[in-house]
Structure formats: C-alpha cells, structure tokens
Design a protein around this motif. Structure first.
Motif, PDB file in Angstrom:
ATOM      1  N   MET A   1       3.207   3.248   3.482  1.00  0.00           N
ATOM      2  CA  MET A   1       3.270   2.491   4.696  1.00  0.00           C
ATOM      3  C   MET A   1       4.388   2.942   5.593  1.00  0.00           C
ATOM      4  SD  MET A   1       2.834  -1.492   3.282  1.00  0.00           S
ATOM      5  CE  MET A   1       4.164  -1.383   2.156  1.00  0.00           C
TER       6      MET A   1
ATOM      7  N   ASP B   1       4.542  -9.346   7.856  1.00  0.00           N
ATOM      8  CA  ASP B   1       4.364  -7.741   7.491  1.00  0.00           C
ATOM      9  C   ASP B   1       4.860  -7.003   8.665  1.00  0.00           C
ATOM     10  OD1 ASP B   1       2.607  -8.736   5.448  1.00  0.00           O
ATOM     11  OD2 ASP B   1       0.610  -8.136   6.503  1.00  0.00           O
TER      12      ASP B   1
ATOM     13  N   TYR C   1      -0.544   0.668  12.554  1.00  0.00           N
ATOM     14  CA  TYR C   1      -0.954   0.751  11.026  1.00  0.00           C
ATOM     15  C   TYR C   1      -1.613  -0.550  10.818  1.00  0.00           C
ATOM     16  CZ  TYR C   1      -0.359   0.659   5.969  1.00  0.00           C
ATOM     17  OH  TYR C   1      -0.602   0.241   4.556  1.00  0.00           O
TER      18      TYR C   1
ATOM     19  N   LEU D   1       8.121  -4.107   7.418  1.00  0.00           N
ATOM     20  CA  LEU D   1       7.976  -2.963   7.460  1.00  0.00           C
ATOM     21  C   LEU D   1       8.906  -2.515   8.285  1.00  0.00           C
ATOM     22  CD1 LEU D   1       4.120  -2.223   7.590  1.00  0.00           C
ATOM     23  CD2 LEU D   1       5.569  -2.161   6.051  1.00  0.00           C
TER      24      LEU D   1
ATOM     25  N   GLU E   1       0.852  -1.100   0.074  1.00  0.00           N
ATOM     26  CA  GLU E   1       0.011  -0.103  -0.133  1.00  0.00           C
ATOM     27  C   GLU E   1       0.879   1.148   0.004  1.00  0.00           C
ATOM     28  OE1 GLU E   1      -3.784  -0.896   2.496  1.00  0.00           O
ATOM     29  OE2 GLU E   1      -2.089  -1.653   3.610  1.00  0.00           O
TER      30      GLU E   1
END
Length: 571
Positions: A376, A423, A397, A427, A373
């Motif tokens: 991020m 994820d 988030y 990140l 997305e």
C-alpha cells in the motif's frame, strides 16, 4: 531542485547582507532564499559543490534562460526574441558577446545547456535573474557585469519587489504572510497577481507554476536557521508537512467567557444574523470557552471577539447576551498542546485486532478492520512536492469511485465516509480511528491499566458523528488541531498536510459526514473568490456520491441537518 542544504549555504553566505537590505521593508530573508532557489536554483546549488570555484565566481556564473522566439507564436515574446533582435539595438553586439560567453562558461560546468548552437545566448543575469528585456533601460548594468556582485543583483531584485508590492497593494503592510510574499513574487515574475488563481500562476515549467515553487521554497527556508540563530519553524516530523503554529490571539480587550447553557455560541463574520441563519457563521464556541473582546463595546448587540479554539484562530462577532466576564482564574486564551509523537501510555491508539493471515481489501465490504493489503502507498518525503505526490498516490490507490472497491460503495442506505477518511489518514501516517476505546476502557487506561481491545466490549466502531467528538476530545493528543478558514486548510493540504472537514448531525443515529481536503493538482483545483479566499476546497470522499477529487456542494457542512462542523489539520 534546491534542497535544505542549499538553503543553508545561501543563508551562511548572504543572510547578513540580505537582512541589512530588507530592513524597513515587509520582505523577508526566506522570500529572498526562495527567489534565489527559483530563479537560479539549477545553477548555484551545483556550482557551490565545485571546490575550485570561489563565491565570486559562482555569482558570476548565475546566468540562464536561453529560450528564443519560435514562430508563429511560441517561445520568448519579450526583447530580445533572438540574436538578430539583440543586435538591432545600440551596443547589442557587445551585449551578445557577453551573453554568449556567459552561456559558454556556464555550459562548461553544467551540462545540458545549448552551447553548440552559436546563436544561443543567456537572457537572465545575476542570482535573482534580471532579464535582458531591461537592457534598453539600463544597458550599463549588463555591459559592466554588475550582476556578478551580490549587492547589485540583490538591489535590482528589491527594487522590482518594491514596485510590484506597491502595485498589488502590499507594500505598506508591516509584515506579510507566506501567501502574500508569494503574491509579490508572482508579480515579480509576471507583472501582476490575480488572487482568484491562488498559487497556480506565473511561469509554468510543465509541472508546477512559479507561485507553487516559491511557496514551497519559502516554507522549506523557514526550517533553516541563520548561523548562530534559530529557524522560523522547526523541522517537520519524518514524512510530515511544514505547518506553522496556530495564529496567536492579539486582542487586548476584556477577557470574557461563553455562557449559553444550551448550545454552542455562533461566531459570525458580521454583527447580524444572516438569512439563512448559518450563512455568515464562521465558528461555534463551546460553553465556557474564553474569548477576548476587541474593543469591549457591543455593535448592534454583538461583541467583536477574538479567540483560539483547539488551534483555530477565530475573530468575528458573537451575541453579547451570551458573553460574561471571565472568572478570576481565567487569565488567558489557552493554546492547543499538540503531541506530535503518538502516546505510548495511557490513552493510546487502537486498531481492530485480526486473525493471523487475514487480509482486509478494498474490494470487500467494509467491517471494523483497517486495510492491510500488501504494497500500500504511504505518505513519505522531505519536500512538499514529495508529500503531495505521495498523497495523490494514496487517493488514486484508494479510488473511492471505483466500482470494484466495495469497501466504499454505498449500499442499503449506508455510506462509508468514515472508513474512507480513516484509510486516507492511516496511509498518510496520521491516526484517525476506525475503532476506539469505550468509556469504561478509557477510564481503565487513564488509571494505567492494560486493556485488551475487544470489539463491542472495550472498543467500538467509529462513525462520522463519533469522529467529530473524537477529534474534539482526543485529536490534539494525536497531533490534530483545528484551523479556522478553508483558505488555510487548503493551503496546508497543498503543502502536504492532512486536512479534514467533519460535520456532526443534529439527530443522533443519522449519518454525519467527513471528507479529506487534498492537494490541488493541475487538473483539479479549489474554487476561490475574487479576493483569493477558498470557497470550495478540493475534497476526496466516500459517501452518497464517491469521488477522488472534487469541490463538492458549497458549504455542505452548514446544512440544516448538521449541528456543528470543524476543519482539522495534521502535519
């Protein structure tokens, strides 16, 4: 807040004097750096940049703390609560004149201090801030302005540190860990240290506790060398945490190897099998793993051993029946070899390819693709505080508990802990695969061939059980290492590192589990016992129950459904 450059200035000017003064004590130069940063870090880092000020003048201006008592029960409670309280004691008028003038002189160089209020005055004196409450005991120290001399303020500081280290039982140790040094500093600030509170004790500035600040400063100071010397720790990778190397094995007893020829060997905290059998298990060692005996003499058919397993320092008791003399070619316990830079050849990272323009969103049911997305959050920063803040932004988030985030929502008996952990790690800037190479592809990569990632052909999806094996087999190649205790795991997560707990199911095909261990906040904390050991770390997960921050079930990874588990850490 003081930074690395400020710490470098401190060491350049004061390291030799500090090192002479702390000789024969368990205190360190970096503890004194941290205390100077915490006590007067809002003063000298600013003054040192003013070319008109000499070093002596900077030291003389290291004063602070102007808070008065505010009825009915707020503000300062110790002597002197206000101007009248100070004037009520012998020579208090002379002390007020000095304390008032100190405020005026500092206020001329550093804005924001309440100089215009004629009743305001300073109560902290010297780089290490001896409080004016000690005026009654040693008035001459203040009236003669001895605090302006570095040797004097250092001497007072070390005297207080010595008394507090003795009080909390740490004075006679030959050396202290970062956590133990911080405990002494907390006692220096508050008069005592309560292990069950961890770092969240001492003065609270509305955002962080004194203990948290000191621990951060100690770790930062570790990366700053003295002139002509080397630093305690190397600087961290960009946007990475300051994490110490694995604890070395110190035992000197016979070198042995594990030989079970069946299952991993359980290491226990005491020389007996607990009830239930997993309660006192602290580690599991693979067949063939080398260990050092501590004494070489079994205790109740258990041998006390020490070893290192992919970076995890392990000391405990293992059944002597499954330990044999090490082969002649095994001469030491192997150290984990971490690759902090992602490999660019051979067995390299892989992600699921996507069609041009395809966006993978949190609001969609998960597949093999990673999130992409726009905008991020990522882990970024040069200080522990910046890293913690960015990790917390990632957690909020991803918001695994948000109903709209179908990517993590359990459905049809399926849970998605593996996807959430992936994820979070991606990140945070560390690699944990959502897809990984098949065995055949790995053989080709190892031969130097170029392999195209094709789902169910050369790459496959990774679930929690597979991630357990991947971390064991490939984790160090991508910067991962194990740690042996929840206390260490939580401690490093609190400094901005990425932590995981992963457990493999006994029955293949059944779901394992993986969670992130995340930084504590003022609202969400790990659970500690009376000795200060973490018993339930702060976790973030997707699973049968999704939550952003929580302590989960006690020792869930020791459940009968799991064959083995491990704690993993990445700077």
């Amino acid at each position: 807040m003081p930074n690395i450059a400020d710490m470098k200035w401190f060491k350049e000017n004061f390291h030799a004097e500090v090192e002479r003064a702390i000789a024969g004590t368990p205190f360190t130069l970096d503890l004194l750096v941290a205390l100077a940063c915490q006590e007067t870090g809002d003063v000298w880092p600013i003054l040192r940049k003013k070319p008109q000020l000499t070093l002596d003048r900077i030291l003389a201006l290291c004063v602070g703390d102007t808070i008065d008592f505010k009825p009915p029960n707020k503000g300062r409670k110790a002597f002197p609560r206000n101007k009248a309280h100070l004037l009520s004691v012998p020579r208090g008028d002379k002390m007020f004149a000095i304390a008032r003038q100190a405020l005026v002189e500092m206020g001329q160089l550093i804005p924001g201090f309440p100089v215009s209020n004629q009743s305001k005055f300073c109560r902290g004196f010297g780089m290490f801030q001896l409080d004016l409450q000690f005026f009654k005991e040693d008035p001459d120290y203040f009236l003669e302005k001895r605090y302006e001399k570095f040797s004097e303020t250092l001497g007072k500081c070390l005297g207080e540190l010595t008394a507090k280290a003795k009080k909390i039982g740490l004075l006679n140790k030959p050396s202290l860990t970062d956590m133990q040094l911080t405990a002494v500093a907390i006692a220096y600030n508050t008069g005592n240290f309560i292990p069950s509170k961890g770092l969240k004790q001492g003065h609270f500035d509305g955002h962080k506790f004194y203990g948290e600040q000191i621990f951060d400063f100690i770790r930062m100071a570790h990366t700053v060398p003295v002139p002509g010397g080397t630093s305690v720790l190397p600087p961290p990778p960009p946007n990475g945490a300051i994490v110490p190397p694995p604890t070395p094995v110190e035992a000197t007893g016979p070198l042995l190897t594990v030989k079970t020829e069946l299952t991993p060997l359980r290491v226990r905290s005491e020389p007996k099998i607990s009830s239930p059998a997993t309660r006192n298990v602290i580690a599991q060692l693979p067949d063939g793993h080398p260990v050092r005996a501590v004494t070489g003499t079994p205790v109740k058919k258990f041998m006390e051993i020490e070893t290192s397993l992919v970076g995890a320092h392990i000391r405990g008791f293992a059944s002597a029946d499954f330990l044999v003399p090490a082969p002649a070619d095994v001469t030491e316990i192997p150290a984990v070899a971490l690759m902090m830079d992602a490999p660019t050849s051979g067995i390299v990272e892989v992600i699921m390819p996507r069609r041009r323009g395809l966006i993978t969103r949190r609001t969609e049911i998960a597949g093999a693709h990673s999130l992409n997305e726009p905008d991020m959050p990522t882990r970024k920063g040069q200080t522990p505080e910046e890293l913690r803040s960015s990790l917390n932004a990632i957690i909020d988030y991803l918001a695994s508990d948000k109903a709209a985030h179908k990517r993590y929502k359990p459905r049809n008996g399926l849970t998605f802990c593996n996807i959430y952990a992936h994820d979070y790690c991606i990140l945070a800037g560390v690699y944990l695969p959502r897809v990984w190479w098949t065995p055949g592809a790995i053989e080709r990569l190892a031969r130097g061939e170029k392999v195209e990632p094709l789902i169910d052909n050369t790459i496959m999806e990774m679930r929690a059980n597979a991630l357990f094996r991947w971390l064991r087999d490939f984790g160090p190649r991508f910067g991962w290492r194990q740690t042996s205790t929840l206390t260490k795991l939580q401690q490093e997560a609190n400094i901005g590192a990425v932590g995981l707990i992963v457990a493999r199911r006994k029955q293949d095909g059944k779901s394992g589990h993986i969670v992130a261990v995340v930084p504590e906040t003022n609202d969400h904390r790990a659970t500690r016992n009376a000795a200060g050991e973490v018993t339930r770390p702060l976790q973030s997960q997707a699973g049968a129950r999704n939550f952003r921050r929580g302590t989960g079930t006690l020792n869930w990874w020791k459940g009968d459904q799991f064959a083995e588990s491990a704690f993993w850490l990445h700077a």
